[in-house]
Scaffold this motif. Structure first.
Motif, PDB file in Angstrom:
ATOM      1  N   THR A  11       8.622   4.555   9.221  1.00  0.00           N
ATOM      2  CA  THR A  11       9.120   5.928   9.277  1.00  0.00           C
ATOM      3  C   THR A  11       8.796   6.629  10.592  1.00  0.00           C
ATOM      4  O   THR A  11       9.161   7.795  10.771  1.00  0.00           O
ATOM      5  CB  THR A  11       8.574   6.770   8.104  1.00  0.00           C
ATOM      6  OG1 THR A  11       7.150   6.779   8.160  1.00  0.00           O
ATOM      7  CG2 THR A  11       9.042   6.208   6.772  1.00  0.00           C
ATOM      8  N   CYS A  12       8.167   5.922  11.534  1.00  0.00           N
ATOM      9  CA  CYS A  12       7.995   6.491  12.871  1.00  0.00           C
ATOM     10  C   CYS A  12       9.337   6.614  13.598  1.00  0.00           C
ATOM     11  O   CYS A  12       9.462   7.382  14.560  1.00  0.00           O
ATOM     12  CB  CYS A  12       7.032   5.651  13.698  1.00  0.00           C
ATOM     13  SG  CYS A  12       7.591   3.979  14.082  1.00  0.00           S
ATOM     14  N   ASP A  13      10.337   5.826  13.170  1.00  0.00           N
ATOM     15  CA  ASP A  13      11.707   5.935  13.706  1.00  0.00           C
ATOM     16  C   ASP A  13      11.811   5.727  15.219  1.00  0.00           C
ATOM     17  O   ASP A  13      12.649   6.351  15.884  1.00  0.00           O
ATOM     18  CB  ASP A  13      12.334   7.298  13.359  1.00  0.00           C
ATOM     19  CG  ASP A  13      12.888   7.327  11.945  1.00  0.00           C
ATOM     20  OD1 ASP A  13      13.028   6.256  11.329  1.00  0.00           O
ATOM     21  OD2 ASP A  13      13.179   8.428  11.450  1.00  0.00           O
ATOM     22  N   LEU A  14      10.993   4.865  15.789  1.00  0.00           N
ATOM     23  CA  LEU A  14      11.029   4.675  17.233  1.00  0.00           C
ATOM     24  C   LEU A  14      12.015   3.573  17.622  1.00  0.00           C
ATOM     25  O   LEU A  14      11.938   2.443  17.133  1.00  0.00           O
ATOM     26  CB  LEU A  14       9.625   4.340  17.762  1.00  0.00           C
ATOM     27  CG  LEU A  14       8.573   5.423  17.540  1.00  0.00           C
ATOM     28  CD1 LEU A  14       7.242   5.015  18.161  1.00  0.00           C
ATOM     29  CD2 LEU A  14       9.036   6.771  18.115  1.00  0.00           C
ATOM     30  N   THR A  15      12.913   3.901  18.512  1.00  0.00           N
ATOM     31  CA  THR A  15      13.934   2.961  18.963  1.00  0.00           C
ATOM     32  C   THR A  15      13.318   1.886  19.850  1.00  0.00           C
ATOM     33  O   THR A  15      12.172   1.998  20.308  1.00  0.00           O
ATOM     34  CB  THR A  15      15.013   3.693  19.774  1.00  0.00           C
ATOM     35  OG1 THR A  15      14.387   4.266  20.943  1.00  0.00           O
ATOM     36  CG2 THR A  15      15.675   4.791  18.950  1.00  0.00           C
ATOM     37  N   LYS A  16      14.102   0.856  20.133  1.00  0.00           N
ATOM     38  CA  LYS A  16      13.647  -0.218  21.017  1.00  0.00           C
ATOM     39  C   LYS A  16      13.281   0.340  22.392  1.00  0.00           C
ATOM     40  O   LYS A  16      12.286  -0.071  23.004  1.00  0.00           O
ATOM     41  CB  LYS A  16      14.732  -1.280  21.156  1.00  0.00           C
ATOM     42  CG  LYS A  16      14.306  -2.483  21.981  1.00  0.00           C
ATOM     43  CD  LYS A  16      15.402  -3.537  22.028  1.00  0.00           C
ATOM     44  CE  LYS A  16      14.956  -4.748  22.840  1.00  0.00           C
ATOM     45  NZ  LYS A  16      16.028  -5.781  22.904  1.00  0.00           N
ATOM     46  N   GLU A  17      14.084   1.295  22.887  1.00  0.00           N
ATOM     47  CA  GLU A  17      13.796   1.913  24.180  1.00  0.00           C
ATOM     48  C   GLU A  17      12.402   2.529  24.205  1.00  0.00           C
ATOM     49  O   GLU A  17      11.622   2.314  25.153  1.00  0.00           O
ATOM     50  CB  GLU A  17      14.826   3.010  24.489  1.00  0.00           C
ATOM     51  CG  GLU A  17      14.513   3.808  25.746  1.00  0.00           C
ATOM     52  CD  GLU A  17      15.170   5.178  25.791  1.00  0.00           C
ATOM     53  OE1 GLU A  17      15.010   5.870  26.816  1.00  0.00           O
ATOM     54  OE2 GLU A  17      15.830   5.569  24.811  1.00  0.00           O
ATOM     55  N   ILE A  18      12.066   3.280  23.169  1.00  0.00           N
ATOM     56  CA  ILE A  18      10.762   3.942  23.129  1.00  0.00           C
ATOM     57  C   ILE A  18       9.658   2.917  22.929  1.00  0.00           C
ATOM     58  O   ILE A  18       8.592   2.999  23.568  1.00  0.00           O
ATOM     59  CB  ILE A  18      10.723   5.006  22.012  1.00  0.00           C
ATOM     60  CG1 ILE A  18      11.813   6.055  22.226  1.00  0.00           C
ATOM     61  CG2 ILE A  18       9.348   5.668  21.962  1.00  0.00           C
ATOM     62  CD1 ILE A  18      11.933   7.055  21.095  1.00  0.00           C
ATOM     63  N   ARG A  19       9.880   1.940  22.054  1.00  0.00           N
ATOM     64  CA  ARG A  19       8.852   0.925  21.800  1.00  0.00           C
ATOM     65  C   ARG A  19       8.507   0.162  23.067  1.00  0.00           C
ATOM     66  O   ARG A  19       7.341  -0.133  23.341  1.00  0.00           O
ATOM     67  CB  ARG A  19       9.310  -0.024  20.694  1.00  0.00           C
ATOM     68  CG  ARG A  19       9.585   0.679  19.368  1.00  0.00           C
ATOM     69  CD  ARG A  19       9.665  -0.240  18.182  1.00  0.00           C
ATOM     70  NE  ARG A  19      10.501  -1.385  18.316  1.00  0.00           N
ATOM     71  CZ  ARG A  19      11.786  -1.462  17.987  1.00  0.00           C
ATOM     72  NH1 ARG A  19      12.414  -0.366  17.536  1.00  0.00           N
ATOM     73  NH2 ARG A  19      12.458  -2.583  18.101  1.00  0.00           N
TER      74      ARG A  19
END
Length: 313
Positions: A11-19
């Motif tokens: 549920t952190c909802d972090l996209t690949k870009e942010i990860r």
């Protein structure tokens, strides 16, 4: 210094870009079931729309005759993840959506206790973010950035506990019918509000729930008010990151980013579309920005006063 891994739930909802930006190694997946025409399909949800595609999920999310239900990672999944890293010599920082909203944190705590019984020297800390969606995601971003700066396991935990109630949210829900279907307001109120163009707007309280603080008439006014509220309440924006999250409202998210860029000098603003775990409970129509300000007031009187001043209501 101990090496440690940060394991946030989905549920952190972090996209690949942010990860990739923060160097996020791993996370804990969740579950969603979709029941349509008497047939139920279960999916393990991830942050890349692999097992359950975006088109499939958002295509049925608001259909009247389709039931979409999310479930947290289970005990075995947490134990497997913790054991994997403990056996490699890592300390584990587990980060969860607010315990007031989901049972995820409780599962993580039970799993940590069981793993530590098997590995007495294991260091596992379960962090209750008291936040959800982009607010939780922002804390996960900062945990990774602090680790990247060389902060220790204990220092990251101390910072998170001290700052979690500084994460704010603002933005409108533009589809009251969806809210009514989820039982949050009556359908009559939703229909009347929709005709009037009313957009509820709220901030996170200290338990992570969104408290409606005002209602704007029209989506453009709501986005303008959102940007003005952030300008008024953000702290040290030039050295901070922010996240805009939406549920099937990409165009509105981009509009909000343009308004924020013109008013608030954030270091960087990320845009994410909520994945299945959060969107199942939010529904379509949400556009919100998450950022750091002063600590949320106990009764939200300070936040209400700011919106009252800005909106003139």
């Amino acid at each position: 210094m101990d090496k440690f891994v940060i394991l946030a739930d989905i549920t952190c909802d972090l996209t690949k870009e942010i990860r990739e930006f923060v160097g996020m190694q791993d996370y804990i997946k969740g579950h969603v079931s979709i029941t349509e025409d008497g047939e139920t399909k279960d999916y393990q949800t991830d942050l890349d729309w692999q097992a359950l595609t975006r088109e499939t999920f958002y295509g049925v999310l608001d259909k009247k005759n389709v039931k979409v239900v999310s479930a947290p990672p289970n005990l075995d999944e947490y134990m497997d993840a913790f054991t994997k890293y403990v056996e490699q010599g890592y300390a584990v920082l587990s980060m969860s959506i607010s315990s007031k909203i989901s049972g995820t944190y409780d599962f993580s705590c039970v799993a940590a206790k069981k793993v530590q019984e098997q590995y007495p020297s294991a260091k596992i800390y379960c962090f209750d973010s008291m936040r959800m969606a982009g607010a939780f995601g922002l804390l996960v971003v900062y945990a990774h950035l602090l680790r990247n700066e060389g902060k220790s396991f204990e220092e990251v935990i101390e910072w998170l506990e001290a700052n979690k109630n500084r994460v704010h949210q603002m933005g409108p829900i533009d589809d009251l019918i969806v809210i009514a279907r989820r039982g949050r307001i009556t359908m009559g109120k939703a229909i009347l509000g929709s005709f009037a163009g009313v957009k509820p707007m709220g901030d996170c309280n200290r338990e992570g729930y969104v408290t409606v603080l005002t209602r704007a008439k029209g989506i453009r006014k709501a986005l303008d008010l959102t940007a003005a509220y952030v300008q008024k309440t953000a702290v040290d924006a030039q050295n901070s990151y922010a996240i805009i999250a939406h549920t099937d409202r990409a165009q509105l998210a981009e509009m909000l980013k343009e308004k924020l860029d013109a008013l608030v000098p954030f270091k960087k603003v990320f845009i994410v579309e909520c994945f299945a775990g959060n969107a199942t409970n939010i529904g379509t129509g949400m556009t919100g920005v998450y950022y750091f300000g002063d600590e949320v007031s106990e009764d939200m009187e300070k936040e209400k006063a700011v919106l009252l001043e800005l909106s003139g209501n």
